[in-house]
Design an enzyme around this catalytic site. Structure first.
Site, short mmCIF file in Angstrom:
data_model
loop_
_atom_site.label_atom_id
_atom_site.label_comp_id
_atom_site.label_asym_id
_atom_site.label_seq_id
_atom_site.Cartn_x
_atom_site.Cartn_y
_atom_site.Cartn_z
N HIS A 173 0.84 -1.21 0.00
CA HIS A 173 0.00 0.00 0.00
C HIS A 173 0.87 1.26 0.00
O HIS A 173 0.70 2.14 -0.85
CB HIS A 173 -0.91 -0.01 1.22
N GLU A 174 1.81 1.32 0.94
CA GLU A 174 2.64 2.50 1.05
C GLU A 174 3.63 2.61 -0.11
O GLU A 174 4.03 3.70 -0.49
CB GLU A 174 3.39 2.51 2.38
N HIS A 205 2.10 4.72 -2.80
CA HIS A 205 2.26 6.15 -2.52
C HIS A 205 3.69 6.61 -2.80
O HIS A 205 3.92 7.64 -3.45
CB HIS A 205 1.93 6.44 -1.05
#
Length: 418
Positions: A18-19, A22
């Site tokens: 997920h990160e 980003h």
């Protein structure tokens, strides 16, 4: 211990991907990413690479990428501040020492008159015994040195807020998107390992000591007829067996080009309010890369639909908040699934990844979906909302999410002990 290891691995993989979404698109947009963190709270482990500090933190409640410009810069050079400047070979400032400046005898000591470290990248001030102010150019990767730590400055063009609306939206959306990509990859791996069910009237893997195993059926047997009824597909086979719990069935099969007859009596099992027959066999499978890719897409879409329906039911009050699970519930579930094998653990990880991705896309302040909602408002207004007001909304949203987390965790603990 196995449960703890399995939970840490599953949690780490979910948050990491997920990160990573980003981080990757933030760096592509030229945003300075100060920290990539898995977990919250005190640091357990950290290292620095390419401007970013990578950390693992104590509390397994999520993660974050700290980007320059999302929050006000914590260090400000005010007029009258005395600093030590360390220059590079080109004469530009590469380090600004804020305290213990006596430890740098070769530095240029300056009393700040004016500093612009966002646009012009200059510092102006008075050196000792000099009447005229001196102006120094500052390298865009210069660092503050304070308390033994170094913090890189963030010129405006390296800040999150300086980027176009599209770049900011893509950076935020990339986190949940990576969770869906992770789920697709895991479902595809499961297809490659286990094979993909095919709709052929053929015996797949047998349950050891099951009805079919005891009757002498073998994996790969082709079922021609059951009680003289022609079998065209696996669905035909399962439909007829399910309808005959406890009744003897005669199967005409082909094995190694030989025709054989086998009799089985399906075991009667309760399924809801209905009694159905089972003989302990799995459907036939085949292994192929293209089939596994197709399975990955289909399972990801199917899981997304299931999670979306569940969220709608929660919002509309069709089931209680008690049905939700937090970290404690997921910890217990991970331990149980891990006991049943790696493939099942991969399936759970894929399902949790879809849950995380879809939940983060909800238009709730403090979540990625909430930030995307503010970007939509900005696009409609033609200008961003006041940052302080937006920050307050996100703060309230985060507080409510933490409250929800506490309630769900308490419910998990009650289920565990009661």
């Amino acid at each position: 211990m196995n449960t703890a290891i399995a939970f840490i691995v599953v949690f780490g993989v979910l948050v990491f991907f997920h990160e990573l979404g980003h981080l990757y698109f933030a760096k592509r947009a030229g945003i300075l990413c100060r920290e990539f963190a898995i977990g919250f709270g005190p640091k357990i482990f950290s290292f620095t690479k390419n401007e970013t500090v990578y950390t693992i933190r104590l509390l397994p409640l999520g993660g974050y990428v700290r980007m320059a410009g999302e929050d006000p810069e914590t260090i400000e050079l005010k007029p009258g501040t005395k600093v030590a400047l360390l220059l590079n070979r080109g004469g530009a400032v590469e380090k600004i020492v804020l305290n213990n400046i006596d430890r740098y005898p070769n530095a240029r000591i300056l009393e700040i008159e004016h500093a612009d470290l966002e646009h012009k990248l200059t510092v102006t001030g008075y050196e000792e015994y000099e009447d005229a102010p001196q102006t120094f150019a500052v390298d865009e990767k210069a660092r503050y040195v304070t308390g033994g730590e170094e913090v890189q400055i963030a010129p405006y063009h390296r800040q999150f807020t300086s980027k176009s609306l599209g770049q900011r939206a893509l950076t935020i959306f990339a986190g949940p998107a990576m969770n869906f990509i992770l789920a697709f990859i895991l479902f595809m791996i499961i297809g490659l390992v286990q094979g993909i069910p095919v709709d052929r009237p053929e015996i797949g893997q047998l349950v050891e000591n099951g009805v079919a195993d005891k009757a002498g059926l073998q994996e790969g047997d082709e079922i021609r007829t059951i009680n003289k009824v022609q079998m065209q597909s696996w669905k035909d086979v399962t439909t007829l067996i399910r309808k005959n719990p406890g009744n003897e069935l005669t199967m005409d099969i082909t094995r190694d080009n030989q025709h054989l007859t086998v009799s089985v009596i399906p075991a009667a099992e309760q399924e809801g309010n209905e009694e159905v027959g089972r003989i302990g066999v799995y459907p036939p499978v085949e292994k192929s890369l293209l089939g596994s890719v197709k399975l990955g897409f289909e399972q990801t879409i199917r899981m997304t639909q299931l999670v979306f329906v569940s969220l709608v039911q929660l919002i509309t009050g069709q089931f209680s908040i008690d049905a939700l699970s937090g970290p404690v519930g997921i910890y217990n579930l991970t331990g149980e699934v891990a006991k049943s094998g790696l493939v099942n653990l991969l399936g759970l990880t894929a399902a949790l990844s879809v849950n995380l991705g879809l939940f983060n896309l909800l238009p709730i302040p403090a979540l990625d979906g909430g930030r995307l909602m503010f970007f939509l408002v900005e696009a409609l207004r033609g200008k961003p909302l006041d940052r302080q007001k937006e920050g307050m909304v996100h703060f309230v949203g985060f507080a409510l999410l933490m409250l929800l987390m506490l309630v769900v965790t308490w419910n998990d603990i009650k289920k565990f002990f009661l």
